[in-house]
Design an enzyme around this catalytic site. Structure first.
Site, short mmCIF file in Angstrom:
data_model
loop_
_atom_site.label_atom_id
_atom_site.label_comp_id
_atom_site.label_asym_id
_atom_site.label_seq_id
_atom_site.Cartn_x
_atom_site.Cartn_y
_atom_site.Cartn_z
N LYS A 53 -32.87 -21.28 53.93
CA LYS A 53 -32.17 -20.82 52.73
C LYS A 53 -33.14 -20.28 51.69
CE LYS A 53 -28.43 -23.48 54.15
NZ LYS A 53 -27.28 -24.28 54.08
N ARG A 54 -34.38 -20.63 51.84
CA ARG A 54 -35.39 -20.17 50.88
C ARG A 54 -35.94 -18.80 51.24
NH1 ARG A 54 -36.65 -24.80 52.88
NH2 ARG A 54 -34.78 -25.88 52.27
#
Length: 479
Positions: free
Chosen positions: A246-247
RNA sequence: GGCCCGUUGGAGAAGCGGCUUAACUCACCAGCCUUUCACGCUGGCAUUCACGGGUUCGAAUCCCGUACGGGUCACCA
């Protein structure tokens, strides 16, 4: 056999592309087999739940065209569908395991457990399993968690729909927590119980869940329940082969973001369906109906699915091309308005702008970029286009064309076409040698949209200015 | 580190013992069409399936090993 599958998200944020894939494949599987597609909300991590997370999930799914047959407020035959509303159920089953001696209370604190693990790490142990120090401990008046007593030396084999035969040994699994100190069950426990009570026949989920499967299987065994069939889909990875994190900034990961950028739901549905699945058919463009029809769990891929941004662009572009002009205008208009582009222009101008760029659009908002590249860039001539301007007769052709344009008060696309023709006749140039120099002179490039339309869009002032600029360039190069 | 999994062209991705002289798609190149561009159509683009060994009459496809990559080992889901 009745097929019942589920998508079980945590309401921790927006719909991630990986979760969308899981939902989509479950949906395709259910629809293909005439089964039931259920959405269950796994909100047992009260820390991470976000407000309106549930609505957001459902809304994004709906946008993609994935509609549950059974969920909160829809056909509630096996509800409730939020785990926090099922707490009494889990408590009852946990109690049963406690009574049967298949689970036990653990009074260890978080700090004790961490220290225990650290000590094992220091000792160089491979398996950092719970020490079972509370197994058989007397009842205490302290907060407790409940742990599953993992059977020793027991194999948990299962036939995975995508991986084939998979087997885990209980020796690799420590006694795990089934009910946390706060009385809320952990994922693996709640999940197994719900899958049973909701009569889930097939569990299709991401490969990152595969090591959870033995834990869930032992719950089924403990209660003597029939197990669902499992299938673990390969992960979606980036071009570095790493799981989409998600980063990771290099890939847009949330469905909502694609929606905001002007991607089309049908195209997204199509694209996502190809992430780890390949239909037994040629080509890449498939409608929802075709995908439902073509879906076969055997054709789920075993190697990781690469998120190919080029493919997404290609697919979305194909869907935009298939749109009517009106629909494309509706798609693009908000993005132009946002940037204050064409505010003073009329609707015809807007339509011709979009008509010119429609076929090159990968997503709605890209119209802004195409517009800016086209109109706002300081005019310059591409290197590979310069040679053509040195050809015999080109200077004369452009000068002639410029004179003709200046004599016309407000030429439209058709008029430009006629002017090109007239200039060709007068300067004795035709075909490629007619169009290409003019194209380069007004756009600086050898490739671009339809020339007359493009010039109409550019407007007479800009066209003449660029022709002048090009003439100056040719003059300078002659010396 | 233990346990699981993967490795096919510039890119995505089929094929999973003989029908493969490796499908399909993108990108690229060439030709046709279009008085240009784009679209469309046609053709070209891996003597080869990470590497090493083995099984077999026959292997990208089965087995073993090596390398590389990934996933997972929480009172997260």
């Amino acid at each position: 056999m009745t097929i019942r599958v589920r998508y079980a998200p945590s309401p921790t944020g927006h719909l991630h592309i990986g979760n969308a894939r899981t939902a989509l494949f479950n949906y395709l599987f259910a629809k293909h087999k005439n089964g039931t597609f259920i959405v269950r909300i796994e909100d047992t991590d009260t820390e991470r739940n976000v407000e309106s997370g549930i609505e957001s999930q459902l809304e994004q799914l709906a946008w993609l065209g994935i509609t549950p047959d059974e969920t909160i407020g829809v056909n509630e035959t096996h509800g409730p569908y939020r785990q926090l509303e099922r707490l009494d159920i889990y408590t009852r089953y946990a109690k049963e395991l406690l009574e049967k001696g298949l689970a036990y209370k653990c009074y260890c604190t978080k700090e004790e457990l961490e220290a225990e693990r650290e000590a094992m790490r220091q000792a160089g142990e491979d398996k950092l399993h719970y020490s079972r120090k509370c197994l058989g401990a007397p009842e205490q008046d302290k907060p407790f968690a409940i742990r599953f007593k993992v059977p020793e030396n027991t194999a948990f084999p299962f036939t995975d729909i995508v991986k084939g035969g998979v087997r885990f040994s209980s020796d690799d699994i420590g006694d795990w927590v089934i009910v946390k100190q706060n009385g809320i069950p952990t994922y693996n426990f709640a999940c197994a119980i719900d899958d049973h009570l909701m009569e889930i026949s097939h569990v299709l989920r991401g490969e990152d869940h595969i090591t959870n499967t033995p834990k869930q299987l032992m719950v089924f065994d403990a209660f003597g329940w029939a197990k669902p069939t499992y299938g673990h889909m390969t992960l979606i990875v980036n071009d570095q082969g790493k799981k989409l994190s998600k980063r990771d900034q290099s890939i847009i990961q949330y469905i909502e973001q694609y929606r905001d950028l002007g991607y089309l739901p049908d195209a997204m549905f199509n694209f996502i369906s190809l992430l780890g699945f390949s239909p037994d058919a040629d080509g890449e463009i498939f409608t929802r109906e075709q995908l439902i029809d073509l879906f076969e769990e055997r054709r789920l891929s075993t190697s990781p699915a690469t998120f190919d941004a080029n493919k997404l662009a290609f697919i979305n572009n194909r869907y935009i091309k298939a749109l009517s002009l009106d629909d494309t205008v509706a798609l693009c208009k908000p993005y132009l308005a946002e940037e204050g582009i064409g505010q003073e222009k009329d609707n015809d101008w807007l339509e011709s702008l979009i008509a010119v760029f429609k076929d090159r659009l990968s997503y709605g908002k890209e119209i802004v970029k195409l517009y800016n590249d086209f109109f706002n860039r300081p005019f310059k001539i591409d290197e590979d286009a310069k040679d053509m301007l040195q050809e015999d007769g080109v200077e004369n052709l452009i000068a002639t064309f410029k004179r003709l344009v200046e004599n016309d008060a407000s030429p439209d696309a058709d008029a430009y076409k006629a002017l090109i023709k007239a200039a060709g006749k007068e300067a004795n140039m035709k075909g490629k040698m007619l169009f290409m120099p003019i194209r380069i002179a007004v756009s600086g490039a050898m490739h671009g949209p339809d020339l007359p339309k493009m010039m109409h869009l550019l407007g007479r002032d800009l066209v003449t200015k660029r022709l002048e600029h090009t003439l100056a360039f040719i003059g300078a190069a002659d010396k």
